[in-house]
Design a protein around this motif. Sequence first.
Motif, PDB file in Angstrom:
ATOM      1  N   MET A  59       0.820  -1.186   0.000  1.00 40.67           N
ATOM      2  CA  MET A  59       0.000   0.000   0.000  1.00 40.67           C
ATOM      3  C   MET A  59       0.868   1.256   0.000  1.00 40.67           C
ATOM      4  O   MET A  59       0.442   2.298  -0.486  1.00 40.67           O
ATOM      5  CB  MET A  59      -0.948  -0.026   1.193  1.00 40.67           C
ATOM      6  CG  MET A  59      -2.055  -1.065   1.067  1.00 40.67           C
ATOM      7  SD  MET A  59      -3.122  -1.211   2.518  1.00 40.67           S
ATOM      8  CE  MET A  59      -4.000   0.315   2.464  1.00 40.67           C
ATOM      9  N   ALA A  60       2.069   1.143   0.543  1.00 42.15           N
ATOM     10  CA  ALA A  60       2.974   2.291   0.529  1.00 42.15           C
ATOM     11  C   ALA A  60       3.430   2.586  -0.892  1.00 42.15           C
ATOM     12  O   ALA A  60       3.571   3.746  -1.274  1.00 42.15           O
ATOM     13  CB  ALA A  60       4.173   2.037   1.426  1.00 42.15           C
ATOM     14  N   LYS A  61       3.635   1.567  -1.687  1.00 46.06           N
ATOM     15  CA  LYS A  61       4.035   1.771  -3.083  1.00 46.06           C
ATOM     16  C   LYS A  61       2.912   2.393  -3.897  1.00 46.06           C
ATOM     17  O   LYS A  61       3.162   3.090  -4.866  1.00 46.06           O
ATOM     18  CB  LYS A  61       4.473   0.458  -3.709  1.00 46.06           C
ATOM     19  CG  LYS A  61       5.810  -0.011  -3.196  1.00 46.06           C
ATOM     20  CD  LYS A  61       6.229  -1.286  -3.871  1.00 46.06           C
ATOM     21  CE  LYS A  61       7.573  -1.729  -3.322  1.00 46.06           C
ATOM     22  NZ  LYS A  61       8.039  -2.972  -3.927  1.00 46.06           N
ATOM     23  N   ASP A  62       1.655   2.146  -3.490  1.00 48.95           N
ATOM     24  CA  ASP A  62       0.505   2.735  -4.179  1.00 48.95           C
ATOM     25  C   ASP A  62       0.187   4.131  -3.679  1.00 48.95           C
ATOM     26  O   ASP A  62      -0.731   4.771  -4.176  1.00 48.95           O
ATOM     27  CB  ASP A  62      -0.728   1.843  -4.002  1.00 48.95           C
ATOM     28  CG  ASP A  62      -0.590   0.524  -4.733  1.00 48.95           C
ATOM     29  OD1 ASP A  62       0.199   0.466  -5.692  1.00 48.95           O
ATOM     30  OD2 ASP A  62      -1.279  -0.438  -4.357  1.00 48.95           O
ATOM     31  N   GLY A  63       0.906   4.597  -2.662  1.00 47.96           N
ATOM     32  CA  GLY A  63       0.686   5.938  -2.147  1.00 47.96           C
ATOM     33  C   GLY A  63      -0.424   6.036  -1.122  1.00 47.96           C
ATOM     34  O   GLY A  63      -0.913   7.119  -0.838  1.00 47.96           O
ATOM     35  N   VAL A  64      -0.840   4.895  -0.543  1.00 51.25           N
ATOM     36  CA  VAL A  64      -1.887   4.915   0.471  1.00 51.25           C
ATOM     37  C   VAL A  64      -1.278   5.071   1.856  1.00 51.25           C
ATOM     38  O   VAL A  64      -1.784   5.814   2.687  1.00 51.25           O
ATOM     39  CB  VAL A  64      -2.750   3.637   0.404  1.00 51.25           C
ATOM     40  CG1 VAL A  64      -3.781   3.623   1.500  1.00 51.25           C
ATOM     41  CG2 VAL A  64      -3.417   3.536  -0.957  1.00 51.25           C
ATOM     42  N   LEU A  65      -0.191   4.379   2.108  1.00 51.84           N
ATOM     43  CA  LEU A  65       0.520   4.484   3.377  1.00 51.84           C
ATOM     44  C   LEU A  65       1.793   5.299   3.172  1.00 51.84           C
ATOM     45  O   LEU A  65       2.293   5.403   2.055  1.00 51.84           O
ATOM     46  CB  LEU A  65       0.878   3.094   3.896  1.00 51.84           C
ATOM     47  CG  LEU A  65      -0.270   2.219   4.368  1.00 51.84           C
ATOM     48  CD1 LEU A  65       0.247   0.838   4.748  1.00 51.84           C
ATOM     49  CD2 LEU A  65      -0.996   2.846   5.534  1.00 51.84           C
ATOM     50  N   PRO A  66       2.326   5.862   4.248  1.00 56.08           N
ATOM     51  CA  PRO A  66       3.601   6.587   4.129  1.00 56.08           C
ATOM     52  C   PRO A  66       4.694   5.674   3.564  1.00 56.08           C
ATOM     53  O   PRO A  66       4.703   4.463   3.793  1.00 56.08           O
ATOM     54  CB  PRO A  66       3.911   6.999   5.568  1.00 56.08           C
ATOM     55  CG  PRO A  66       2.593   7.020   6.251  1.00 56.08           C
ATOM     56  CD  PRO A  66       1.763   5.949   5.602  1.00 56.08           C
ATOM     57  N   SER A  67       5.622   6.254   2.851  1.00 52.99           N
ATOM     58  CA  SER A  67       6.648   5.474   2.154  1.00 52.99           C
ATOM     59  C   SER A  67       7.558   4.683   3.091  1.00 52.99           C
ATOM     60  O   SER A  67       8.204   3.733   2.663  1.00 52.99           O
ATOM     61  CB  SER A  67       7.495   6.383   1.269  1.00 52.99           C
ATOM     62  OG  SER A  67       8.129   7.360   2.066  1.00 52.99           O
ATOM     63  N   VAL A  68       7.590   5.046   4.370  1.00 55.24           N
ATOM     64  CA  VAL A  68       8.433   4.322   5.322  1.00 55.24           C
ATOM     65  C   VAL A  68       8.002   2.850   5.429  1.00 55.24           C
ATOM     66  O   VAL A  68       8.822   1.978   5.690  1.00 55.24           O
ATOM     67  CB  VAL A  68       8.429   5.022   6.708  1.00 55.24           C
ATOM     68  CG1 VAL A  68       7.093   4.869   7.399  1.00 55.24           C
ATOM     69  CG2 VAL A  68       9.541   4.504   7.581  1.00 55.24           C
TER      70      VAL A  68
END
Length: 142
Positions: A1-10
């Motif tokens: 989900m981080a790669k999709d921009g939903v969660l922070p990139s950390v």
Amino acid sequence: MAKDGVLPSVFARINSRTQVQEYGVTFFFVVMLVVLLFLSSFQRILGFVMFFDSISIISAAFAIYILRRKGSEGNESNSGFRIWGYPWLPAIFILVYIGVSFSVMLADPDVYLVGFALFMLGYPLYHLLRKSVRKTTFNDHA
């Protein structure tokens, strides 16, 4: 989900030595610890897990209908995902799991209400995180 921009990139960072997403695993561990603190007995924990499992399994089974409809749009030769006994078998499966969800509700209404409230909070949280991550990503690249 981080790669999709939903969660922070950390949450997408992977430890190069262990190949583990340490931030995501740590966050999951902390959330599970908090859940264990509030749900004092094994029976309540099991009810909570059964409630969330039944919701996710119902959603996955219902996706068969959505994917099948999307697969047949615009292309009559492609009827989407095939499954034996469609549409009755997935419908029976979904109804059985709805029964599991209701049995959790009857066995311990408090667990059901907490689980349902957390489940419902997930939707606005998803959109809030998605908006905030997009703003941060957009501002970082500007």
